[in-house]
Each structure stands twice: as structure tokens, then as C-alpha cells.
Scaffold this motif. Structure first.
Motif, PDB file in Angstrom:
ATOM      1  N   THR A 183      -3.540 -31.290  63.556  1.00 33.11           N
ATOM      2  CA  THR A 183      -4.066 -32.609  63.893  1.00 33.11           C
ATOM      3  C   THR A 183      -5.171 -32.472  64.944  1.00 33.11           C
ATOM      4  OG1 THR A 183      -2.506 -32.939  65.703  1.00 33.11           O
ATOM      5  CG2 THR A 183      -1.796 -33.660  63.498  1.00 33.11           C
ATOM      6  N   ARG A 184      -5.833 -33.593  65.209  1.00 34.42           N
ATOM      7  CA  ARG A 184      -6.868 -33.616  66.248  1.00 34.42           C
ATOM      8  C   ARG A 184      -6.260 -33.231  67.598  1.00 34.42           C
ATOM      9  NH1 ARG A 184      -8.246 -38.441  65.686  1.00 34.42           N
ATOM     10  NH2 ARG A 184     -10.185 -38.250  64.478  1.00 34.42           N
ATOM     11  N   ASN A 185      -5.089 -33.762  67.882  1.00 34.34           N
ATOM     12  CA  ASN A 185      -4.423 -33.457  69.152  1.00 34.34           C
ATOM     13  C   ASN A 185      -4.017 -31.989  69.244  1.00 34.34           C
ATOM     14  OD1 ASN A 185      -4.654 -36.036  70.195  1.00 34.34           O
ATOM     15  ND2 ASN A 185      -2.674 -36.714  69.370  1.00 34.34           N
ATOM     16  N   PHE A 186      -3.615 -31.422  68.115  1.00 38.05           N
ATOM     17  CA  PHE A 186      -3.235 -30.011  68.080  1.00 38.05           C
ATOM     18  C   PHE A 186      -4.454 -29.160  68.420  1.00 38.05           C
ATOM     19  CE2 PHE A 186      -2.498 -25.862  66.267  1.00 38.05           C
ATOM     20  CZ  PHE A 186      -1.128 -25.639  66.429  1.00 38.05           C
ATOM     21  N   ALA A 187      -5.608 -29.508  67.833  1.00 42.09           N
ATOM     22  CA  ALA A 187      -6.839 -28.766  68.089  1.00 42.09           C
ATOM     23  C   ALA A 187      -7.205 -28.815  69.562  1.00 42.09           C
ATOM     24  CB  ALA A 187      -7.970 -29.323  67.233  1.00 42.09           C
ATOM     25  N   ARG A 188      -7.106 -29.999  70.163  1.00 42.49           N
ATOM     26  CA  ARG A 188      -7.450 -30.147  71.576  1.00 42.49           C
ATOM     27  C   ARG A 188      -6.463 -29.411  72.470  1.00 42.49           C
ATOM     28  NH1 ARG A 188      -8.662 -36.671  71.420  1.00 42.49           N
ATOM     29  NH2 ARG A 188     -10.771 -36.560  70.509  1.00 42.49           N
ATOM     30  N   LYS A 189      -5.181 -29.515  72.137  1.00 43.78           N
ATOM     31  CA  LYS A 189      -4.135 -28.899  72.953  1.00 43.78           C
ATOM     32  C   LYS A 189      -4.278 -27.385  72.990  1.00 43.78           C
ATOM     33  CE  LYS A 189       0.901 -28.513  73.317  1.00 43.78           C
ATOM     34  NZ  LYS A 189       2.208 -28.932  72.732  1.00 43.78           N
ATOM     35  N   SER A 193     -16.065 -27.847  63.463  1.00 36.39           N
ATOM     36  CA  SER A 193     -16.511 -28.759  64.524  1.00 36.39           C
ATOM     37  C   SER A 193     -15.397 -29.092  65.500  1.00 36.39           C
ATOM     38  CB  SER A 193     -17.044 -30.057  63.903  1.00 36.39           C
ATOM     39  OG  SER A 193     -16.057 -30.680  63.089  1.00 36.39           O
ATOM     40  N   PHE A 194     -14.130 -29.046  65.046  1.00 40.71           N
ATOM     41  CA  PHE A 194     -13.041 -29.436  65.945  1.00 40.71           C
ATOM     42  C   PHE A 194     -12.887 -28.452  67.112  1.00 40.71           C
ATOM     43  CE2 PHE A 194     -11.030 -27.639  62.040  1.00 40.71           C
ATOM     44  CZ  PHE A 194     -10.537 -26.447  62.549  1.00 40.71           C
ATOM     45  N   PHE A 195     -13.504 -27.298  67.025  1.00 37.95           N
ATOM     46  CA  PHE A 195     -13.554 -26.379  68.162  1.00 37.95           C
ATOM     47  C   PHE A 195     -14.963 -26.287  68.740  1.00 37.95           C
ATOM     48  CE2 PHE A 195     -14.455 -22.255  70.037  1.00 37.95           C
ATOM     49  CZ  PHE A 195     -13.422 -22.117  70.963  1.00 37.95           C
ATOM     50  N   ILE A 196     -15.965 -26.109  67.891  1.00 35.90           N
ATOM     51  CA  ILE A 196     -17.321 -25.830  68.362  1.00 35.90           C
ATOM     52  C   ILE A 196     -17.936 -27.027  69.078  1.00 35.90           C
ATOM     53  CG2 ILE A 196     -19.661 -25.248  67.607  1.00 35.90           C
ATOM     54  CD1 ILE A 196     -18.376 -23.457  65.479  1.00 35.90           C
ATOM     55  N   GLN A 227      -7.296 -17.913  64.467  1.00 36.88           N
ATOM     56  CA  GLN A 227      -6.469 -18.076  65.667  1.00 36.88           C
ATOM     57  C   GLN A 227      -5.620 -19.339  65.581  1.00 36.88           C
ATOM     58  OE1 GLN A 227      -7.952 -16.865  69.558  1.00 36.88           O
ATOM     59  NE2 GLN A 227      -9.947 -16.386  68.636  1.00 36.88           N
ATOM     60  N   TYR A 228      -6.212 -20.433  65.079  1.00 35.31           N
ATOM     61  CA  TYR A 228      -5.423 -21.646  64.883  1.00 35.31           C
ATOM     62  C   TYR A 228      -4.322 -21.404  63.849  1.00 35.31           C
ATOM     63  CZ  TYR A 228      -8.229 -24.923  67.670  1.00 35.31           C
ATOM     64  OH  TYR A 228      -8.831 -25.604  68.702  1.00 35.31           O
ATOM     65  N   ALA A 229      -4.637 -20.618  62.821  1.00 41.16           N
ATOM     66  CA  ALA A 229      -3.638 -20.318  61.787  1.00 41.16           C
ATOM     67  C   ALA A 229      -2.457 -19.561  62.367  1.00 41.16           C
ATOM     68  CB  ALA A 229      -4.279 -19.514  60.660  1.00 41.16           C
ATOM     69  N   CYS A 286     -22.636 -26.644  62.962  1.00 36.72           N
ATOM     70  CA  CYS A 286     -21.320 -26.148  62.568  1.00 36.72           C
ATOM     71  C   CYS A 286     -20.784 -27.023  61.444  1.00 36.72           C
ATOM     72  CB  CYS A 286     -20.349 -26.137  63.747  1.00 36.72           C
ATOM     73  SG  CYS A 286     -20.045 -27.761  64.485  1.00 36.72           S
ATOM     74  N   SER A 287     -19.749 -26.568  60.778  1.00 34.02           N
ATOM     75  CA  SER A 287     -19.137 -27.326  59.686  1.00 34.02           C
ATOM     76  C   SER A 287     -18.399 -28.536  60.254  1.00 34.02           C
ATOM     77  CB  SER A 287     -18.170 -26.438  58.899  1.00 34.02           C
ATOM     78  OG  SER A 287     -18.873 -25.383  58.262  1.00 34.02           O
ATOM     79  N   GLN A 288     -18.680 -29.698  59.696  1.00 32.83           N
ATOM     80  CA  GLN A 288     -18.135 -30.942  60.231  1.00 32.83           C
ATOM     81  C   GLN A 288     -16.832 -31.337  59.529  1.00 32.83           C
ATOM     82  OE1 GLN A 288     -19.384 -32.746  62.909  1.00 32.83           O
ATOM     83  NE2 GLN A 288     -20.647 -30.898  63.126  1.00 32.83           N
ATOM     84  N   TYR A 289     -15.759 -31.415  60.313  1.00 29.35           N
ATOM     85  CA  TYR A 289     -14.447 -31.809  59.806  1.00 29.35           C
ATOM     86  C   TYR A 289     -14.081 -33.179  60.373  1.00 29.35           C
ATOM     87  CZ  TYR A 289     -13.688 -27.048  58.114  1.00 29.35           C
ATOM     88  OH  TYR A 289     -13.795 -25.857  57.442  1.00 29.35           O
ATOM     89  N   VAL A 290     -13.347 -33.964  59.593  1.00 29.28           N
ATOM     90  CA  VAL A 290     -12.904 -35.282  60.047  1.00 29.28           C
ATOM     91  C   VAL A 290     -11.391 -35.391  59.910  1.00 29.28           C
ATOM     92  CG1 VAL A 290     -15.072 -36.442  59.503  1.00 29.28           C
ATOM     93  CG2 VAL A 290     -13.299 -36.276  57.747  1.00 29.28           C
ATOM     94  N   PHE A 291     -10.824 -36.323  60.701  1.00 27.10           N
ATOM     95  CA  PHE A 291      -9.379 -36.547  60.707  1.00 27.10           C
ATOM     96  C   PHE A 291      -9.097 -37.980  60.254  1.00 27.10           C
ATOM     97  CE2 PHE A 291     -10.362 -33.183  63.629  1.00 27.10           C
ATOM     98  CZ  PHE A 291      -9.315 -32.285  63.536  1.00 27.10           C
ATOM     99  N   ASP A 292      -7.927 -38.215  59.692  1.00 27.17           N
ATOM    100  CA  ASP A 292      -7.582 -39.555  59.234  1.00 27.17           C
ATOM    101  C   ASP A 292      -7.068 -40.407  60.400  1.00 27.17           C
ATOM    102  OD1 ASP A 292      -4.930 -38.821  59.707  1.00 27.17           O
ATOM    103  OD2 ASP A 292      -4.501 -38.400  57.599  1.00 27.17           O
ATOM    104  N   ARG A 293      -6.632 -41.619  60.116  1.00 26.23           N
ATOM    105  CA  ARG A 293      -6.206 -42.533  61.176  1.00 26.23           C
ATOM    106  C   ARG A 293      -5.019 -42.014  61.964  1.00 26.23           C
ATOM    107  NH1 ARG A 293      -6.543 -48.553  58.341  1.00 26.23           N
ATOM    108  NH2 ARG A 293      -8.826 -48.549  58.018  1.00 26.23           N
ATOM    109  N   GLU A 294      -4.185 -41.223  61.327  1.00 25.95           N
ATOM    110  CA  GLU A 294      -3.021 -40.658  62.022  1.00 25.95           C
ATOM    111  C   GLU A 294      -3.376 -39.400  62.803  1.00 25.95           C
ATOM    112  OE1 GLU A 294      -2.802 -41.668  58.713  1.00 25.95           O
ATOM    113  OE2 GLU A 294      -2.034 -43.587  59.514  1.00 25.95           O
ATOM    114  N   GLY A 295      -4.635 -38.959  62.671  1.00 28.90           N
ATOM    115  CA  GLY A 295      -5.073 -37.771  63.398  1.00 28.90           C
ATOM    116  C   GLY A 295      -4.905 -36.476  62.643  1.00 28.90           C
TER     117      GLY A 295
END
Length: 337
Positions: A63-69, A98-101, A21-23, A117-126
Motif C-alpha cells: 500500500t501507499r502507507n507501506f511504501a512510506r513506512k 514513483s512511490f520511492f523515487i 527490496q520491497y519484495a 520514473c515509472s508512475q504508479y497510482v494507488f486506489d482509494r483504500e491505498g
């Protein structure tokens, strides 16, 4: 009753896979589908999947913000929230991101130790950086094994073959729209919610009308499955119904019963059988013939020829539910001789 609920997320709580869905939002759906197919067919590992997935999403501007939005735009199944809240002992068991779950768990106030859940991380720019802890089928199975033993009844809900490992540690195993003999199959979430409600309000039994699809089997067995004792009786009746169904389907003489009736109707070899399984697959023909033939001495004879005490209501439910599946095999079979 103390009920533990173990839920996969993709395909159970969501209509489509989260990443898919994100894709779609990112307009890279076609590329992701190729990766998903390789992973679903076990041609690549979880780590190999992420080696392709992370650069794909990062390059598309995820980005992290995209996931939240876009969190609220992810399409969930009808009654998904009600299912998560159906018991205070809900666990999320997923290889999803993880960015959704994690956000889903937070909104339903699920403790972190109840979420895998699978753990994903974001860099300093998100921007999406990497998957630091991918979750595979074995990890899901170990997680459920550790937690399920705490509950009187553990209910597992999955949607693919990759969920079989964790479902195996639950008392009640459900596949969304699945078609495996040893698993209950549902297409909607409400029946699961109903069962959990009955169990938690003092009912110790799973309602027969949830387990059994065959109308004749349900009509003749429902009351005795819900009795207080003598649970050999529904098995006797159910195996009689199975015999009648086989006899009518193949047109066998009335004097043929039990194993002789099965052998008259079904043969392991497609070229020799009178009834052919619907799939026309030699493996299915051999397997179902062996199951039907073995069912007679294993279950039918014991209750037909003897009064059998010691069969629990739960065991009777499972056996009659299994006969319900075998009835569908017989009904769907094709008479070839």
C-alpha cells in the motif's frame, strides 16, 4: 563550470533494485526475481513486467502507507545522498517506481521536471492499483538528450546495458562496475563526487588518476595530460607503452613495431593467434584484434611520425583512457604459441 548529473537509481544510488527490496519486506522476492530476469534479458516489455508486478505486490498487501513506512529501510549506496547533492543540476533518470523515487526527489528538493520514473497510482483504500506511465530505455534517452545539451559537461551514471541509450547523450559516461570499452567504470560513488567537485570549482579537466588504472600509463602520462598544450604527446607515450606491453607479453622481436607487431601477436582466429583474449570468445578475439590493428593508423602513426596540433585535452584524455582499457586486454590475454 556548469555540470549536469544524470543518475539512474536502481544499482547506482541503491544497493539493490528498489522493487526487489520491497519484495523482501513483502516476502515475495522469489516471484519478483523471475519477473526481473525476464525484463533484464529483454524477454518481456516494461508493460508486461508491470502486468505481473502490480498484482504480485497488491496481493502481498503493498500500500501507499507501506511504501512510506519502509522508505527509510531501502538500502542506499554509501555516499548516495552526497552524490545527489554534488551539483545543483542533478537529474534522476529511472524506470524505477514513483512511490520511492518521488519521495527521494522531494527529500533532496529536486524539482519535478528533473525526475523521470515509472508512475504508479494507488486506489482509494491505498492499495497499489496500476502503473499509468512505465518508463523504458528510449524515454530515458530522450529525457537526457533534451536536458544534457544545457550543460558544459554532462555526466551520466548507470549500471546495466539498458542504461547505454541515455548515457550516450552525456559527455562523461560511467557504468557502475561495468566493463565496456567506451565507458568509465567505478565501484564506489566517491570518485564521481570528487570529479564533480573539481569541475565545479573551476577545474576544466577530469583528473587522470580517475580515468587511468594502469600505473605505468598514469606515471608517464599524468603530467603531460595536465599540461596546457601539445596534447599529442600523451598519445605518443601511451601508444609506446601499449607496444611495449604487447611485445613483452608475446615475446616479439624488438624490430617489430606498429601494425606488424599487432599482427604478430593477435590473430582474429583463435586457432592462429599467439595471444588469446581472456574470455576465449571468438567474437571478442576478432573484435579486439581489429581494434588493436586499427588503433595504429588511427592514432599511433599520426603522433609518432608528425607533430599534431589541434588535439584537445579532453580528446587526449579519452584516447589515453581507451589505451588504458586496451592495456588490460593485453595484460589479461593468454600466450598460446
Amino acid at each position: 563550470m556548469n555540470v549536469g548529473l544524470f543518475l539512474d537509481v536502481d544499482g547506482v544510488l541503491t544497493d539493490k533494485a528498489i522493487n526487489l527490496q520491497y519484495a523482501q519486506f513483502l516476502k515475495v522476492e522469489d516471484k519478483l526475481v523471475k519477473l526481473e530476469k525476464l525484463y533484464a534479458n529483454r524477454k518481456i516489455t516494461n508493460q508486461q513486467f508491470n502486468a505481473g508486478f502490480v498484482p504480485l505486490f497488491r496481493g502481498a498487501g503493498f500500500t501507499r502507507n507501506f511504501a512510506r513506512k519502509h522508505f527509510g529501510k531501502i538500502q542506499m549506496r554509501t555516499n548516495a545522498s552526497d552524490l545527489i547533492s554534488a551539483t545543483p543540476n542533478t537529474f534522476l533518470v529511472s524506470s524505477g517506481p514513483s512511490f520511492f523515487i518521488d519521495t527521494l526527489a522531494e527529500r533532496h528538493k529536486l524539482p519535478k521536471d528533473r525526475v523521470l520514473c515509472s508512475q504508479y497510482v494507488f486506489d482509494r483504500e491505498g492499495s497499489l492499483k496500476e502503473c499509468i506511465k512505465p518508463v523504458n530505455s528510449a524515454m530515458k534517452a530522450n529525457f537526457v538528450k533534451e536536458h544534457a545539451k544545457r550543460f558544459e559537461v554532462s555526466i551520466g551514471v548507470g549500471d546495466t546495458e539498458q542504461d547505454i541509450e541515455f548515457l550516450g547523450h552525456c559527455n562523461m559516461r560511467i557504468l557502475m562496475a561495468g566493463n565496456r570499452l567506451e565507458y568509465f567504470s567505478v565501484r564506489e560513488l566517491q570518485p564521481i563526487i570528487d570529479v564533480i567537485g573539481k569541475l565545479q570549482t573551476g577545474g576544466s579537466r577530469v583528473p587522470a588518476d580517475y580515468l587511468i588504472r594502469d600505473t605505468v600509463l598514469l606515471k608517464r602520462c599524468e603530467d603531460i595530460l595536465h599540461a596546457s598544450s601539445s596534447f599529442d604527446r600523451p598519445i605518443t607515450v601511451a601508444t609506446q607503452i601499449l607496444e611495449v606491453r604487447i611485445r613483452n607479453k608475446v615475446g616479439a622481436p624488438k624490430e617489430l613495431v606498429g601494425e606488424n607487431l599487432v599482427c604478430f601477436a593477435f590473430n582474429e582466429e583463435l586457432s592462429k593467434t599467439k595471444l588469446r583474449v581472456a574470455s576465449d570468445d571468438p567474437g571478442d578475439q576478432r573484435g579486439f584484434t581489429q581494434i588493436l590493428r586499427g588503433f595504429v593508423p588511427a592514432f599511433r602513426n599520426k603522433t609518432h611520425h608528425h607533430i599534431t596540433d589541434g588535439i584537445s585535452q579532453e580528446e587526449a584524455m579519452r584516447i589515453v583512457g581507451f589505451i588504458d582499457v586496451l592495456l588490460r586486454v593485453v595484460d589479461d590475454s593468454v600466450k598460446v604459441k
